[in-house]
Design an enzyme around this catalytic site. Structure first.
Site, PDB file in Angstrom:
ATOM      1  N   GLU A  50      22.349   1.209 -38.225  1.00 23.34           N
ATOM      2  CA  GLU A  50      21.370   0.375 -38.500  1.00 23.34           C
ATOM      3  C   GLU A  50      21.689  -1.046 -39.343  1.00 23.34           C
ATOM      4  O   GLU A  50      22.618  -1.156 -40.061  1.00 23.34           O
ATOM      5  CB  GLU A  50      20.254   0.893 -39.637  1.00 23.34           C
ATOM      6  CG  GLU A  50      19.173   0.243 -40.114  1.00 23.34           C
ATOM      7  CD  GLU A  50      18.159   1.054 -40.547  1.00 23.34           C
ATOM      8  OE1 GLU A  50      18.207   1.995 -40.578  1.00 23.34           O
ATOM      9  OE2 GLU A  50      17.240   0.207 -41.304  1.00 23.34           O
ATOM     10  N   ASP A 107      14.645  13.628 -40.460  1.00 22.78           N
ATOM     11  CA  ASP A 107      15.303  13.084 -41.610  1.00 22.78           C
ATOM     12  C   ASP A 107      15.365  14.082 -42.689  1.00 22.78           C
ATOM     13  O   ASP A 107      14.404  14.372 -43.155  1.00 22.78           O
ATOM     14  CB  ASP A 107      14.817  11.750 -42.243  1.00 22.78           C
ATOM     15  CG  ASP A 107      15.470  10.399 -41.458  1.00 22.78           C
ATOM     16  OD1 ASP A 107      16.558  10.280 -41.228  1.00 22.78           O
ATOM     17  OD2 ASP A 107      14.746   9.376 -41.534  1.00 22.78           O
ATOM     18  N   SER A 155      11.090   6.863 -43.322  1.00 18.82           N
ATOM     19  CA  SER A 155      10.147   5.798 -43.045  1.00 18.82           C
ATOM     20  C   SER A 155       8.750   5.967 -43.114  1.00 18.82           C
ATOM     21  O   SER A 155       7.938   5.359 -43.554  1.00 18.82           O
ATOM     22  CB  SER A 155      10.596   4.865 -41.821  1.00 18.82           C
ATOM     23  OG  SER A 155      10.217   5.594 -40.681  1.00 18.82           O
ATOM     24  N   GLU A 164      22.021  10.278 -44.050  1.00 19.33           N
ATOM     25  CA  GLU A 164      22.490   9.162 -44.109  1.00 19.33           C
ATOM     26  C   GLU A 164      23.884   9.149 -44.979  1.00 19.33           C
ATOM     27  O   GLU A 164      24.110  10.011 -45.887  1.00 19.33           O
ATOM     28  CB  GLU A 164      21.485   8.171 -44.995  1.00 19.33           C
ATOM     29  CG  GLU A 164      20.230   7.757 -44.107  1.00 19.33           C
ATOM     30  CD  GLU A 164      19.521   6.981 -45.028  1.00 19.33           C
ATOM     31  OE1 GLU A 164      19.844   6.592 -46.204  1.00 19.33           O
ATOM     32  OE2 GLU A 164      18.167   6.754 -44.728  1.00 19.33           O
TER      33      GLU A 164
END
Ligand code: KIV
Length: 271
Positions: free
Chosen positions: A189, A90, A52, A122
């Protein structure tokens, strides 16, 4: 006499113990030294150097453009500040989806060049091989299911995921896969709270929710969002603790006024 306080580092084992004891895990993002120092000294358990950063630090519309080199820069800055928190980084889009060797190389670069403690990827079944290879090399992996922002162009929208039975079923299978692959925790999420509760009950590893309800083992927010730095971003799941945008904007305006009116610097503020 000076007393050296020994700060005990949070580890992946600590998080496991917290889940066993029913103690909630608090996680926030950070991308730079100054913010990470505030967050760490306040007692956060986990700092996520999230991709992000692509949105909040670099101003991109999505998380896709941020590079591995840029993530390493942010992560190294955060590591220099974090004395207690577990620092998770990440793996950015394009650094692990190709194959498991690429995924391992990217994870190794993050660990070696930033000094972080774990990586986050992810996805579920489709990246199992990569996760296993990274963990075999001794690098702890956090999973991420539900709304996975690196797949935004596949989803087409940032709305709640897994409301339909087929996607909910896949998520329930994926969380078991991530546990079997060796993940130490999983971010959930923007999924229905009932599904997050069921997924949390189904595994022994902690779940960390963002827009996934109160039954997750912990919660994560983007620090800029909860501090109110991200003007106009008010999704339902966000609790905003400050309105820093307005406060900082006011401070800058006051500084401009002081400079232009010759009020700053005063006699006391010069040599
Ligand atoms: O990149 C990020 O900040 C994240 C959180 C929203 C979980 O992945």
């Amino acid at each position: 006499m000076s007393v050296n306080r020994v700060i005990k580092r949070i580890t992946t084992n600590t998080l496991q113990e917290m889940k066993s004891k029913g103690e909630k895990i608090a996680m926030l993002t950070s991308y730079d030294f100054s913010m990470a120092k505030i967050v760490d000294e306040a007692g956060i358990d986990v700092i996520l150097v999230g991709d992000s950063a692509s949105n909040v630090m670099a101003g991109h519309e999505t998380t896709l453009p941020i590079t591995l080199d840029q993530m390493i820069y942010h992560a190294a800055s955060v590591v220099r500040a974090a004395q207690r928190a577990l620092v998770v980084v990440d793996l950015p889009f394009g650094s692990y989806q190709g194959n498991s060797k690429e995924a391992l190389n990217s994870a190794i670069r993050i660990m070696k060049e930033s000094g972080a403690h774990a990586v986050k990827l992810e996805g579920g079944l489709e990246i199992r091989e990569s996760i296993e290879r990274i963990i075999t090399a001794g690098i702890p992996v956090m999973g991420h299911l539900g709304l996975t922002p690196q797949s935004i162009y596949k989803f087409g929208t940032y709305t709640v995921r897994a409301k339909e039975e087929a996607e909910a079923q896949k998520l329930k299978e994926d969380i078991i896969t991530l546990q079997e692959a060796g993940c130490f925790a999983v971010v959930l999420e923007k999924i229905p709270a009932a599904l997050a509760a069921e997924a949390t009950m189904s595994v022994g590893i902690p779940t960390i929710g963002i827009g996934a309800g109160a039954e997750c083992d912990g919660q994560v927010l983007v620090v800029h969002d909860m501090m109110g730095l991200n003007k106009g971003f008010r999704p339902r799941f966000l609790r905003q603790y400050l309105n820093l945008y307005e406060q900082m904007n006011g401070a800058v305006k006051a500084y401009i006024t002081d400079v232009k009116s010759n009020d700053f610097p005063s006699e006391k503020e010069q040599y």
